[in-house]
Every structure is written in structure tokens, then in C-alpha cells.
Scaffold this motif. Structure first.
Motif, PDB file in Angstrom:
ATOM      1  N   GLU A  50      10.329 -27.393   4.690  1.00 43.32           N
ATOM      2  CA  GLU A  50      10.643 -28.735   5.212  1.00 43.32           C
ATOM      3  C   GLU A  50       9.713 -29.125   6.367  1.00 43.32           C
ATOM      4  OE1 GLU A  50      12.772 -26.361   4.596  1.00 43.32           O
ATOM      5  OE2 GLU A  50      14.148 -27.162   3.085  1.00 43.32           O
ATOM      6  N   ASP A  51       9.449 -28.179   7.269  1.00 46.76           N
ATOM      7  CA  ASP A  51       8.625 -28.489   8.458  1.00 46.76           C
ATOM      8  C   ASP A  51       7.124 -28.379   8.165  1.00 46.76           C
ATOM      9  OD1 ASP A  51      10.963 -28.762   9.860  1.00 46.76           O
ATOM     10  OD2 ASP A  51      10.910 -26.728  10.691  1.00 46.76           O
ATOM     11  N   GLN A  52       6.761 -27.782   7.050  1.00 51.29           N
ATOM     12  CA  GLN A  52       5.357 -27.514   6.708  1.00 51.29           C
ATOM     13  C   GLN A  52       4.665 -26.704   7.803  1.00 51.29           C
ATOM     14  OE1 GLN A  52       3.811 -31.457   5.776  1.00 51.29           O
ATOM     15  NE2 GLN A  52       4.572 -31.280   3.694  1.00 51.29           N
ATOM     16  N   ILE A  53       5.393 -25.733   8.313  1.00 53.27           N
ATOM     17  CA  ILE A  53       4.827 -24.862   9.360  1.00 53.27           C
ATOM     18  C   ILE A  53       4.642 -23.460   8.787  1.00 53.27           C
ATOM     19  CG2 ILE A  53       5.175 -23.808  11.633  1.00 53.27           C
ATOM     20  CD1 ILE A  53       6.854 -26.190  12.429  1.00 53.27           C
ATOM     21  N   LEU A  54       3.456 -22.906   9.018  1.00 55.35           N
ATOM     22  CA  LEU A  54       3.181 -21.523   8.614  1.00 55.35           C
ATOM     23  C   LEU A  54       3.347 -20.621   9.835  1.00 55.35           C
ATOM     24  CD1 LEU A  54       2.060 -19.686   6.243  1.00 55.35           C
ATOM     25  CD2 LEU A  54      -0.172 -19.934   7.346  1.00 55.35           C
ATOM     26  N   TYR A  55       4.113 -19.558   9.679  1.00 53.17           N
ATOM     27  CA  TYR A  55       4.290 -18.554  10.734  1.00 53.17           C
ATOM     28  C   TYR A  55       3.592 -17.275  10.265  1.00 53.17           C
ATOM     29  CZ  TYR A  55       8.017 -21.703  12.343  1.00 53.17           C
ATOM     30  OH  TYR A  55       8.726 -22.779  12.788  1.00 53.17           O
ATOM     31  N   PRO A  56       2.309 -17.105  10.600  1.00 53.75           N
ATOM     32  CA  PRO A  56       1.539 -15.992  10.016  1.00 53.75           C
ATOM     33  C   PRO A  56       1.397 -14.776  10.924  1.00 53.75           C
ATOM     34  CG  PRO A  56       0.049 -17.590  10.966  1.00 53.75           C
ATOM     35  CD  PRO A  56       1.439 -18.026  11.356  1.00 53.75           C
ATOM     36  N   CYS A  57       2.187 -14.702  11.992  1.00 52.07           N
ATOM     37  CA  CYS A  57       2.121 -13.585  12.948  1.00 52.07           C
ATOM     38  C   CYS A  57       0.683 -13.416  13.472  1.00 52.07           C
ATOM     39  CB  CYS A  57       2.692 -12.311  12.350  1.00 52.07           C
ATOM     40  SG  CYS A  57       3.151 -11.139  13.648  1.00 52.07           S
ATOM     41  N   ASP A  58       0.083 -12.221  13.331  1.00 59.05           N
ATOM     42  CA  ASP A  58      -1.236 -11.991  13.941  1.00 59.05           C
ATOM     43  C   ASP A  58      -2.338 -12.896  13.366  1.00 59.05           C
ATOM     44  OD1 ASP A  58      -0.724 -10.106  15.880  1.00 59.05           O
ATOM     45  OD2 ASP A  58      -1.190  -8.385  14.619  1.00 59.05           O
ATOM     46  N   GLN A  59      -2.182 -13.275  12.115  1.00 54.71           N
ATOM     47  CA  GLN A  59      -3.238 -14.079  11.490  1.00 54.71           C
ATOM     48  C   GLN A  59      -3.309 -15.450  12.185  1.00 54.71           C
ATOM     49  OE1 GLN A  59      -2.610 -13.725   7.065  1.00 54.71           O
ATOM     50  NE2 GLN A  59      -1.165 -12.185   7.757  1.00 54.71           N
ATOM     51  N   PHE A  60      -4.534 -15.946  12.391  1.00 51.03           N
ATOM     52  CA  PHE A  60      -4.780 -17.234  13.051  1.00 51.03           C
ATOM     53  C   PHE A  60      -4.384 -17.233  14.530  1.00 51.03           C
ATOM     54  CE2 PHE A  60      -4.120 -18.146   8.516  1.00 51.03           C
ATOM     55  CZ  PHE A  60      -5.338 -18.723   8.215  1.00 51.03           C
ATOM     56  N   SER A  61      -4.307 -16.028  15.106  1.00 53.62           N
ATOM     57  CA  SER A  61      -3.946 -15.920  16.530  1.00 53.62           C
ATOM     58  C   SER A  61      -5.175 -16.041  17.416  1.00 53.62           C
ATOM     59  CB  SER A  61      -3.291 -14.564  16.790  1.00 53.62           C
ATOM     60  OG  SER A  61      -1.933 -14.577  16.422  1.00 53.62           O
ATOM     61  N   THR A  62      -4.923 -16.146  18.722  1.00 53.38           N
ATOM     62  CA  THR A  62      -5.960 -16.138  19.756  1.00 53.38           C
ATOM     63  C   THR A  62      -5.373 -15.412  20.957  1.00 53.38           C
ATOM     64  OG1 THR A  62      -6.463 -18.384  19.038  1.00 53.38           O
ATOM     65  CG2 THR A  62      -7.588 -17.618  20.996  1.00 53.38           C
ATOM     66  N   HIS A  63      -6.176 -14.516  21.560  1.00 53.26           N
ATOM     67  CA  HIS A  63      -5.661 -13.858  22.760  1.00 53.26           C
ATOM     68  C   HIS A  63      -6.003 -14.690  23.995  1.00 53.26           C
ATOM     69  CE1 HIS A  63      -3.887 -10.346  21.075  1.00 53.26           C
ATOM     70  NE2 HIS A  63      -4.997  -9.856  20.579  1.00 53.26           N
ATOM     71  N   ILE A  64      -5.152 -15.650  24.289  1.00 47.83           N
ATOM     72  CA  ILE A  64      -5.284 -16.429  25.527  1.00 47.83           C
ATOM     73  C   ILE A  64      -3.865 -16.655  26.059  1.00 47.83           C
ATOM     74  CG2 ILE A  64      -6.021 -18.579  26.618  1.00 47.83           C
ATOM     75  CD1 ILE A  64      -7.959 -19.071  24.336  1.00 47.83           C
ATOM     76  N   ALA A  65      -3.647 -16.215  27.305  1.00 41.91           N
ATOM     77  CA  ALA A  65      -2.366 -16.534  27.943  1.00 41.91           C
ATOM     78  C   ALA A  65      -2.425 -18.026  28.265  1.00 41.91           C
ATOM     79  CB  ALA A  65      -2.208 -15.730  29.226  1.00 41.91           C
ATOM     80  N   ASN A  66      -1.460 -18.792  27.806  1.00 34.45           N
ATOM     81  CA  ASN A  66      -1.516 -20.222  28.086  1.00 34.45           C
ATOM     82  C   ASN A  66      -0.102 -20.760  28.214  1.00 34.45           C
ATOM     83  OD1 ASN A  66      -0.680 -22.105  25.607  1.00 34.45           O
ATOM     84  ND2 ASN A  66      -1.492 -20.172  24.820  1.00 34.45           N
ATOM     85  N   TYR A  67      -0.004 -21.833  28.962  1.00 29.48           N
ATOM     86  CA  TYR A  67       1.314 -22.421  29.194  1.00 29.48           C
ATOM     87  C   TYR A  67       1.443 -23.775  28.505  1.00 29.48           C
ATOM     88  CZ  TYR A  67       1.812 -18.638  32.504  1.00 29.48           C
ATOM     89  OH  TYR A  67       1.894 -17.384  33.058  1.00 29.48           O
ATOM     90  N   GLU A  68       0.400 -24.162  27.748  1.00 24.88           N
ATOM     91  CA  GLU A  68       0.462 -25.482  27.078  1.00 24.88           C
ATOM     92  C   GLU A  68       0.977 -25.367  25.652  1.00 24.88           C
ATOM     93  OE1 GLU A  68      -2.452 -24.546  29.747  1.00 24.88           O
ATOM     94  OE2 GLU A  68      -3.161 -24.535  27.678  1.00 24.88           O
ATOM     95  N   LEU A  69       0.831 -24.197  25.075  1.00 29.66           N
ATOM     96  CA  LEU A  69       1.251 -23.844  23.715  1.00 29.66           C
ATOM     97  C   LEU A  69       0.462 -24.487  22.585  1.00 29.66           C
ATOM     98  CD1 LEU A  69       3.116 -21.993  22.130  1.00 29.66           C
ATOM     99  CD2 LEU A  69       4.782 -23.840  21.982  1.00 29.66           C
ATOM    100  N   PHE A  70       0.280 -25.822  22.606  1.00 27.11           N
ATOM    101  CA  PHE A  70      -0.361 -26.472  21.447  1.00 27.11           C
ATOM    102  C   PHE A  70      -1.875 -26.600  21.648  1.00 27.11           C
ATOM    103  CE2 PHE A  70       4.017 -28.019  21.568  1.00 27.11           C
ATOM    104  CZ  PHE A  70       4.433 -27.611  20.301  1.00 27.11           C
ATOM    105  N   ASN A  71      -2.639 -26.412  20.579  1.00 25.39           N
ATOM    106  CA  ASN A  71      -4.096 -26.389  20.717  1.00 25.39           C
ATOM    107  C   ASN A  71      -4.675 -27.718  21.182  1.00 25.39           C
ATOM    108  OD1 ASN A  71      -3.604 -27.509  18.089  1.00 25.39           O
ATOM    109  ND2 ASN A  71      -5.664 -26.963  17.429  1.00 25.39           N
TER     110      ASN A  71
END
Ligand code: FMN
Ligand code: FE2
Ligand code: FE2
Length: 406
Positions: free
Chosen positions: A157-178
């Protein structure tokens, strides 16, 4: 960061930001990282992945402030490494009625790691759906991305993929969205891919084929930014970076008494050619040493083989091996192999010679360190004629081929 950020209707980020320099996989993550966990607050409340084991307690405390954890229905574990499944024991202690949703192998590993033998598991298979009351989740197995038990979760329904490590980035961030990121994250995204996913690139191609069939509006991975702008760009980047490079050359050099090692060489050449690697087989007992050295210089990878005769190599191979020390062969890969009867010392002696050069020797230790696979046996040892072993041999050589086309 707030402890809860909305990413879709009834869906929230509930992870943890670690803005220290984080030690991980022999690396220091200079920009820190985040452990993204998600709460889908539907009729059957569901958590997708947890956080690093170090932050399990605080994660569960935060969740307890948001909801009655005894009402939690499902905990989805896409990947069992402790930076995502680490919060599971603390969570399950409070979520008395929750079922763990994971792959068959994932369930086995979780039981061993966290002693969660007495909990209820829902074992997924590729393409299976799960109704969580108001949303439907679909699961896809994505083995070796980057460990064998891994899967991804898609919310239809949401068309959201939750791929865990895949498509990740190691950056601590507080904005969340790219789209809210203060800097261009493309480089960090690619570095992450190279370090964690690239050693498994054929599997990346398999995963891409599966997710291309889905409409993906957002990718919510387990580290760094949630991708909701230019989603296609990030999928294409994985696709492009994981495609095999053409035109790699391999030489298979060997000595033999009765032709068994020749058979091994031919089987290996077949497996390499299946990976589009241009392969030359040379019996060095009939070849000019200088010409062989030229072939080595032109190759991206060289296999050196001999059968064993009274605990030693046979034929001319040692003459060639003795030359290697004086050559600059950096950047090239080398593998030892051979047919043997009962002990196969020659193969190990070849490996010792190779380690004494500046070739990169692919052996068991190298494979474990670069791919995490622990069931590939290199140097390649085949008893007498390659018959029963030919399947294992093919798999081993393909794994080596994947390293070569990197
Ligand atoms: C004279 C002789 C000595 C051998 N010595 C050994 C040995 O020390 N250790 C071993 O594992 N196999 C030994 N073998 C077995 C061979 O390595 C085995 O038959 C192998 O498949 C031969 O491969 P090739 O046809 O490529 O030479 C010996 C075989 C012969 C004929
Ligand atoms: Fe991982
Ligand atoms: Fe991770």
C-alpha cells in the motif's frame, strides 16, 4: 533526533542515531551511522528490524513510551547481524505475544544467537505476503546481501521497500530523508555499496531483478538516509555498479603426470568462461618458460596447478613459480590447484610459493575476509579424476571468477 518520525500513514522511524566514530567490520565509520527500525502501527502492529545490540535497551524503552508492547504482533528480521537484530532479545522480553518473521536460515541463526527457541516464528518464502491489518507486506529473499539469511520487506500500500543493509549509507543524521540532507550523499552511498555489497555482486543483480517488478516510492534502509527523492537513481546505481566488467583474462598453468590435473584445468576454464572471462590453459611441461612468463604478465588472474608425486610438485611448474618473486605482479590474482591421491602436498607448496610474491593469493582466508562465505575451499584440491567434486569445483571457481571480474 526525535524517537519517532513519520514516514507514511501509521508508519514511523523508531531507530537510533550513533553520531560517534563507529568501529565496524574493521572500519571506522568516520561519519557515524544510524540504526533504522520502523514501526508500522496497524491493527497488527509490526516492527521492521531493530537496532544495534548496544542500544537495545534504550530502543525498547522508547518503544514502550509509544505503545503497549504486549500488543506487538510481528517483528520482522530482514538480516540477523547484531547491528539490526541486536535489539531483538530486549524487545521480545517485553513483546510477549509477538511472532518473529524471517527466513528459515534467519530463524535458525536467531535461535542460536539469542536463545529465542521458544518463540513463534513465521518463516517467509520468496514473494510471500502478510496481512498486518491495514497494510500488506511482501517478502523477498535476497541471499548474501550481505549474509546468507537476508531478505527484504515491501509494503504494497505504501510502496515502501525496507531492504535493511541494502541501499544504506553510513552517516549519522538527524534529518532522516535524503531530500533534507545537507550534503550530497551519493559518494557515501557508493562507498557503502563497494564495501558491503560489491563482494556479492551477482546476488545484487538477482535482487535488482526482483525489485524492478515493484513500484517503489521510498526506500527505507537500516543505516543512514531514507531515500524518497530520486529513488530510481539509487536503484540504477546498484544495478550499474554490480554489472560484471568485460574482458578479464585468466591463465591456467599446470603440470601433470597422467592428465587428471588437465581435467581439473578444463573444468575450471569452463566455469570461468561462463563468467565471460577469457581463459587460456597451458601445460607448462610443453611450454617455453619465457612465453609463460609473458602470459602471466598479460593476465588479470593466474591459476597454478600440479598433481602430487611423493609429496611434491611434478613437471616444470616449480621452474615457473621460482621466477615469480622477481616480477611485479601487483594487482593480479593467483590461485593454487591440483589433482592428488591422498595428501596433496604439491597444492599447498604452490600456495606457499604464491604467498611469497606480490600476487594477491585467493585462498580460504581471502575468501572469508572479502565475501564472508565460509564454505568455499581454496586452494582447489581434487582427488584423482574430478567426478563427484565437479559441482563443488564449479561453485568454487565461480566464486573466484566473481572476485576476478570485480
Ligand atoms: C608415483 C606416484 C606418487 C604419488 N604420490 C602422491 C603423494 O605423495 N600424495 C598424494 O596425495 N598423491 C600422490 N599420488 C597420486 C596422484 O597425485 C594422483 O593420482 C593424481 O590424480 C595424479 O594427477 P595427474 O594425472 O594430474 O598427474 C602419486 C601418484 C604416483 C603415480
Ligand atoms: Fe549487515
Ligand atoms: Fe548493517
Amino acid at each position: 533526533m526525535e524517537s519517532k518520525i513519520k514516514i507514511a500513514n501509521n508508519s514511523y522511524w523508531v531507530g537510533y542515531v550513533d553520531d560517534r566514530k563507529v568501529l565496524f567490520h574493521r572500519l571506522i565509520l568516520e561519519k557515524g551511522t544510524t540504526y533504522n527500525s520502523y514501526l508500522l502501527d496497524t491493527e497488527k502492529p509490526t516492527i521492521i528490524d531493530t537496532v544495534d545490540i548496544e542500544f537495545g535497551r534504550i530502543f525498547v524503552e522508547n518503544l514502550s513510551n509509544m505503545m503497549d508492547l504486549s500488543k506487538l504482533e510481528y517483528v520482522i528480521i530482514n538480516h540477523v547481524e547484531p547491528d539490526h537484530a541486536g535489539g531483538l532479545p530486549a524487545l521480545m522480553a517485553k513483546a510477549k505475544n509477538a511472532k518473529i518473521v524471517t527466513t528459515a536460515l534467519g530463524a535458525e541463526e536467531l535461535k542460536k544467537m539469542f536463545k529465542l527457541h521458544n518463540r513463534e516464528y513465521v518463516i517467509i518464502h520468496d514473494g510471500m505476503t502478510l496481512d498486518i491489518g491495514g497494510k500488506t507486506l511482501q517478502f523477498f529473499e535476497t541471499p548474501f546481501l550481505h549474509t546468507e539469511e537476508t531478505m527484504v520487506t515491501y509494503c504494497i500500500e505504501d510502496q515502501i521497500l525496507y531492504p535493511c543493509d541494502q541501499f544504506s549509507t553510513h552517516i549519522a543524521n538527524y534529518e532522516l530523508f535524503n531530500d533534507l540532507a545537507k550534503e550530497d550523499i551519493t559518494e557515501d552511498f557508493k562507498v557503502y555499496y563497494q564495501l558491503i555489497m560489491h563482494p556479492h555482486r551477482p546476488y545484487v543483480q538477482d535482487m535488482i531483478k526482483k525489485i524492478r517488478k515493484l513500484d517503489i516510492k521510498m526506500i527505507a534502509p537500516s543505516h543512514g538516509y531514507v531515500l524518497r527523492e530520486n529513488v530510481e537513481k539509487y536503484i540504477n546505481a546498484y544495478d550499474d555498479m554490480s554489472r560484471a566488467k568485460e574482458g578479464k583474462k585468466v591463465a591456467i598453468l599446470f603440470s601433470t603426470m597422467t592428465g587428471n590435473t588437465t581435467k581439473v584445468a578444463k573444468l575450471m576454464a569452463e566455469a570461468l568462461e561462463n563468467k565471460n572471462i577469457v581463459t587460456r590453459i597451458i601445460n607448462v611441461d610443453n611450454a617455453d618458460v619465457d612465453a609463460v612468463v609473458e602470459v602471466i604478465k598479460e593476465s588479470d588472474g593466474v591459476f597454478f596447478g600440479s598433481s602430487t608425486r611423493y609429496a611434491d610438485m611434478v613437471g616444470n611448474l616449480e621452474t615457473i613459480l621460482k621466477q615469480l618473486k622477481d616480477l611485479d605482479l601487483s594487482g593480479k590474482f593467483a590461485v593454487a590447484f591440483g589433482s592428488y591421491g591422498w595428501s596433496g602436498e604439491a597444492i599447498e607448496v604452490i600456495n606457499d610459493y604464491l604467498k611469497d610474491t606480490n600476487l594477491t593469493v585467493i585462498d580460504r582466508s581471502y575468501i572469508v575476509k572479502t565475501t564472508g562465505m565460509d564454505d568455499i575451499q581454496v586452494p582447489i584440491r581434487v582427488k584423482f579424476k574430478p567426478e563427484e567434486e565437479s559441482q563443488t569445483l564449479g561453485r568454487t571457481v565461480q566464486a573466484i571468477g566473481d572476485i576476478l571480474v570485480g
